[in-house]
Write a protein that holds these residues in place. Sequence first.
Motif, PDB file in Angstrom:
ATOM      1  N   ASP A 112      -1.584   9.456   1.837  1.00 60.68           N
ATOM      2  CA  ASP A 112      -1.361  10.856   2.194  1.00 60.68           C
ATOM      3  C   ASP A 112      -1.994  11.830   1.209  1.00 60.68           C
ATOM      4  O   ASP A 112      -2.577  12.843   1.610  1.00 60.68           O
ATOM      5  CB  ASP A 112       0.144  11.127   2.294  1.00 60.68           C
ATOM      6  CG  ASP A 112       0.802  10.287   3.379  1.00 60.68           C
ATOM      7  OD1 ASP A 112       0.079   9.861   4.312  1.00 60.68           O
ATOM      8  OD2 ASP A 112       2.029  10.052   3.299  1.00 60.68           O
ATOM      9  N   ARG A 113      -1.907  11.533  -0.108  1.00 58.46           N
ATOM     10  CA  ARG A 113      -2.268  12.541  -1.107  1.00 58.46           C
ATOM     11  C   ARG A 113      -3.360  12.088  -2.076  1.00 58.46           C
ATOM     12  O   ARG A 113      -3.792  12.879  -2.918  1.00 58.46           O
ATOM     13  CB  ARG A 113      -1.024  12.960  -1.887  1.00 58.46           C
ATOM     14  CG  ARG A 113       0.053  13.566  -0.996  1.00 58.46           C
ATOM     15  CD  ARG A 113       1.352  13.760  -1.736  1.00 58.46           C
ATOM     16  NE  ARG A 113       1.186  14.612  -2.901  1.00 58.46           N
ATOM     17  CZ  ARG A 113       2.132  14.791  -3.831  1.00 58.46           C
ATOM     18  NH1 ARG A 113       3.292  14.178  -3.715  1.00 58.46           N
ATOM     19  NH2 ARG A 113       1.911  15.580  -4.851  1.00 58.46           N
TER      20      ARG A 113
ATOM     21  N   ALA B  83     -13.732   5.534  -0.400  1.00 54.07           N
ATOM     22  CA  ALA B  83     -13.260   4.785   0.764  1.00 54.07           C
ATOM     23  C   ALA B  83     -11.861   4.247   0.498  1.00 54.07           C
ATOM     24  O   ALA B  83     -11.494   3.974  -0.653  1.00 54.07           O
ATOM     25  CB  ALA B  83     -14.219   3.641   1.077  1.00 54.07           C
ATOM     26  N   PRO B  84     -11.038   4.088   1.531  1.00 52.42           N
ATOM     27  CA  PRO B  84      -9.668   3.589   1.316  1.00 52.42           C
ATOM     28  C   PRO B  84      -9.609   2.264   0.565  1.00 52.42           C
ATOM     29  O   PRO B  84      -8.714   2.063  -0.266  1.00 52.42           O
ATOM     30  CB  PRO B  84      -9.127   3.450   2.749  1.00 52.42           C
ATOM     31  CG  PRO B  84      -9.908   4.427   3.549  1.00 52.42           C
ATOM     32  CD  PRO B  84     -11.284   4.451   2.941  1.00 52.42           C
ATOM     33  N   ALA B  85     -10.542   1.344   0.844  1.00 56.94           N
ATOM     34  CA  ALA B  85     -10.517   0.045   0.146  1.00 56.94           C
ATOM     35  C   ALA B  85     -10.744   0.230  -1.345  1.00 56.94           C
ATOM     36  O   ALA B  85     -10.042  -0.372  -2.173  1.00 56.94           O
ATOM     37  CB  ALA B  85     -11.576  -0.887   0.738  1.00 56.94           C
ATOM     38  N   ILE B  86     -11.719   1.065  -1.730  1.00 58.37           N
ATOM     39  CA  ILE B  86     -11.991   1.309  -3.142  1.00 58.37           C
ATOM     40  C   ILE B  86     -10.828   2.045  -3.781  1.00 58.37           C
ATOM     41  O   ILE B  86     -10.433   1.764  -4.913  1.00 58.37           O
ATOM     42  CB  ILE B  86     -13.302   2.107  -3.295  1.00 58.37           C
ATOM     43  CG1 ILE B  86     -14.473   1.328  -2.703  1.00 58.37           C
ATOM     44  CG2 ILE B  86     -13.556   2.449  -4.756  1.00 58.37           C
ATOM     45  CD1 ILE B  86     -14.719  -0.017  -3.346  1.00 58.37           C
ATOM     46  N   GLU B  87     -10.254   2.983  -3.043  1.00 60.51           N
ATOM     47  CA  GLU B  87      -9.105   3.735  -3.556  1.00 60.51           C
ATOM     48  C   GLU B  87      -7.924   2.811  -3.812  1.00 60.51           C
ATOM     49  O   GLU B  87      -7.227   2.928  -4.826  1.00 60.51           O
ATOM     50  CB  GLU B  87      -8.732   4.810  -2.534  1.00 60.51           C
ATOM     51  CG  GLU B  87      -8.002   5.999  -3.114  1.00 60.51           C
ATOM     52  CD  GLU B  87      -7.845   7.095  -2.089  1.00 60.51           C
ATOM     53  OE1 GLU B  87      -8.083   8.265  -2.435  1.00 60.51           O
ATOM     54  OE2 GLU B  87      -7.497   6.789  -0.919  1.00 60.51           O
ATOM     55  N   GLY B  88      -7.706   1.872  -2.892  1.00 63.27           N
ATOM     56  CA  GLY B  88      -6.608   0.927  -3.081  1.00 63.27           C
ATOM     57  C   GLY B  88      -6.830   0.028  -4.283  1.00 63.27           C
ATOM     58  O   GLY B  88      -5.902  -0.231  -5.056  1.00 63.27           O
TER      59      GLY B  88
ATOM     60  N   LEU C 123     -13.722  15.238  -6.834  1.00 67.59           N
ATOM     61  CA  LEU C 123     -13.860  16.316  -5.861  1.00 67.59           C
ATOM     62  C   LEU C 123     -13.672  15.820  -4.436  1.00 67.59           C
ATOM     63  O   LEU C 123     -13.392  16.611  -3.540  1.00 67.59           O
ATOM     64  CB  LEU C 123     -15.232  16.985  -6.012  1.00 67.59           C
ATOM     65  CG  LEU C 123     -15.518  17.642  -7.367  1.00 67.59           C
ATOM     66  CD1 LEU C 123     -16.910  18.238  -7.382  1.00 67.59           C
ATOM     67  CD2 LEU C 123     -14.466  18.702  -7.688  1.00 67.59           C
ATOM     68  N   GLU C 124     -13.856  14.528  -4.220  1.00 62.56           N
ATOM     69  CA  GLU C 124     -13.639  13.940  -2.905  1.00 62.56           C
ATOM     70  C   GLU C 124     -13.066  12.548  -3.074  1.00 62.56           C
ATOM     71  O   GLU C 124     -13.037  11.996  -4.182  1.00 62.56           O
ATOM     72  CB  GLU C 124     -14.946  13.888  -2.108  1.00 62.56           C
ATOM     73  CG  GLU C 124     -16.053  13.108  -2.789  1.00 62.56           C
ATOM     74  CD  GLU C 124     -17.326  13.066  -1.948  1.00 62.56           C
ATOM     75  OE1 GLU C 124     -17.196  13.058  -0.709  1.00 62.56           O
ATOM     76  OE2 GLU C 124     -18.424  13.039  -2.523  1.00 62.56           O
ATOM     77  N   ARG C 125     -12.606  11.991  -1.993  1.00 59.65           N
ATOM     78  CA  ARG C 125     -11.944  10.685  -2.051  1.00 59.65           C
ATOM     79  C   ARG C 125     -12.930   9.573  -1.714  1.00 59.65           C
ATOM     80  O   ARG C 125     -13.782   9.729  -0.825  1.00 59.65           O
ATOM     81  CB  ARG C 125     -10.776  10.654  -1.076  1.00 59.65           C
ATOM     82  CG  ARG C 125      -9.686  11.644  -1.423  1.00 59.65           C
ATOM     83  CD  ARG C 125      -8.560  11.616  -0.394  1.00 59.65           C
ATOM     84  NE  ARG C 125      -7.879  10.327  -0.368  1.00 59.65           N
ATOM     85  CZ  ARG C 125      -6.774  10.091   0.357  1.00 59.65           C
ATOM     86  NH1 ARG C 125      -6.266  11.055   1.117  1.00 59.65           N
ATOM     87  NH2 ARG C 125      -6.203   8.904   0.327  1.00 59.65           N
TER      88      ARG C 125
ATOM     89  N   HIS D 184       0.866  -1.179   0.000  1.00 60.32           N
ATOM     90  CA  HIS D 184       0.000   0.000   0.000  1.00 60.32           C
ATOM     91  C   HIS D 184       0.903   1.230   0.000  1.00 60.32           C
ATOM     92  O   HIS D 184       1.600   1.486   0.994  1.00 60.32           O
ATOM     93  CB  HIS D 184      -0.920   0.026   1.224  1.00 60.32           C
ATOM     94  CG  HIS D 184      -2.005   1.059   1.108  1.00 60.32           C
ATOM     95  ND1 HIS D 184      -3.180   0.817   0.437  1.00 60.32           N
ATOM     96  CD2 HIS D 184      -2.089   2.338   1.538  1.00 60.32           C
ATOM     97  CE1 HIS D 184      -3.947   1.894   0.478  1.00 60.32           C
ATOM     98  NE2 HIS D 184      -3.303   2.842   1.137  1.00 60.32           N
ATOM     99  N   PRO D 185       0.932   1.983  -1.074  1.00 56.73           N
ATOM    100  CA  PRO D 185       1.844   3.129  -1.167  1.00 56.73           C
ATOM    101  C   PRO D 185       1.450   4.234  -0.194  1.00 56.73           C
ATOM    102  O   PRO D 185       0.266   4.561  -0.055  1.00 56.73           O
ATOM    103  CB  PRO D 185       1.700   3.569  -2.629  1.00 56.73           C
ATOM    104  CG  PRO D 185       0.363   3.083  -3.043  1.00 56.73           C
ATOM    105  CD  PRO D 185       0.125   1.820  -2.291  1.00 56.73           C
TER     106      PRO D 185
END
Length: 450
Positions: free
Chosen positions: A326-327, A355-360, A351-353, A320-321
């Motif tokens: 962070d960014r 969930a971390p799981a989906i982002e990963g 415009l927004e982030r 996981h980078p």
Amino acid sequence: MAMQGMGYGGYGEYEGYGDERRHRVPAALRTPFEGRSWREFVYVLLSLPIAVVFFTYTVTMMSVGAGLLITFLGVPLMAAALAGCRGFGALERARARGLLGMEIADPAPLRPRKRGLMGWVGAVLKDGASWRHALYSLLQLPWSVFTFGVALTVWWTGLTMLTYPLWFWVFPMYAGQDGIQLYGDGRHGIYLDNPFEITVTALIGMLVTMTAPWIVRALTMVDRLLVHGLLGPSRLASRVVELESDRGVVVDTAAADLRRIERDLHDGAQARLVNLAMGLGLAKEKLLEDPDAAAEMVSEAHGEVKMALQELRDLARGIHPAVLTDRGLDAALSSVASRCTVPVEVDVDLLERPAPAIEGIAYFTVSELLQNISKHSRATMASVDVWRVDNRLMLQVVDNGVGGADVSGGSGLAGLAGRLDAVDGILVVDSPAGGPTRVTAELPWRAERI
């Protein structure tokens, strides 16, 4: 969920409707002669006698069972009635597969919690699929009576009128009248007896015959809905099966990732650290007797430390980078694109982030697609686009390589497609021979909770 894997290993031939030969005869003319039309007609004709037997069995057994509920015999008799309905349902699914070409799965099997007769009786009575089969038997009869009458009428009328010129002679020779009677009041009548009227009759019969298959097809659409909705697995059961499959994919993927991390540690950083320890031990022994050699060994060990640290950083980035945490996706995808062997243009419009799981998952999806481009595509440029549509996160990776992605061939992207499917995602590949290759991934948008 529909998904496709992708690989550049070879050029696969597309198999589907696109390679069918073009028919020179219009569909309206050839439909009455197609096997599908006659199979649907046979299905409608068989529905009535089967529905009569099915309806009679269900009503009789359920009525007797309900009447005997005051005794012990009523409960097992009701269960036997529902079990028989499931048997008729299996026959109906087989008939729908053979004559209507339906792809319908069987409902979930009975799973008694207790052994013995009472456990089986309880499982049947609590099973929603059994009651849906019984409902199907009650609805099928009135619908089958209607479809039987309509289908037989339109086909019989159409073929009779179409062939009227062939059997017109029967009326004056054996019936004592000039032809088919359209009107008669005892004093005079109107008959279809001259060449013009016979020709018009045949033309009308041809129109009715060409229309009959479409009418029957429209009727069988209702049969398809009944079979699919009442005789197939419920949406909840299908979802449970899908989630169980997805859970297996996630477990297998996690196990594979752990094996990869263990292998990378064993073959990479661990091996370097072992060599470093041995080198420092030798340098310690030579420190007093040969300081110059010891200093050279320490210098080599310093280089090994740098290499080990770099391999550990790469391994951590693969897990996981830190830049993703962070960014966000924009910076993380720009970082992975900079390591691609071809120029990559990255455009992230969020415009927004999520969930971390989906982002990963989004990050690793793009990362693996770019690795495929570097290794196999022979492309000179690529692009990555990320945007949001309603409650879905969209990813698209395009390259101008050789294309010809073989969706049926095995590749690392089969696991990637499984990861996406585990979270209700979709992977779609468009890669004609000669390029370009366009891979679109769709993930559910689950906003990060703060």
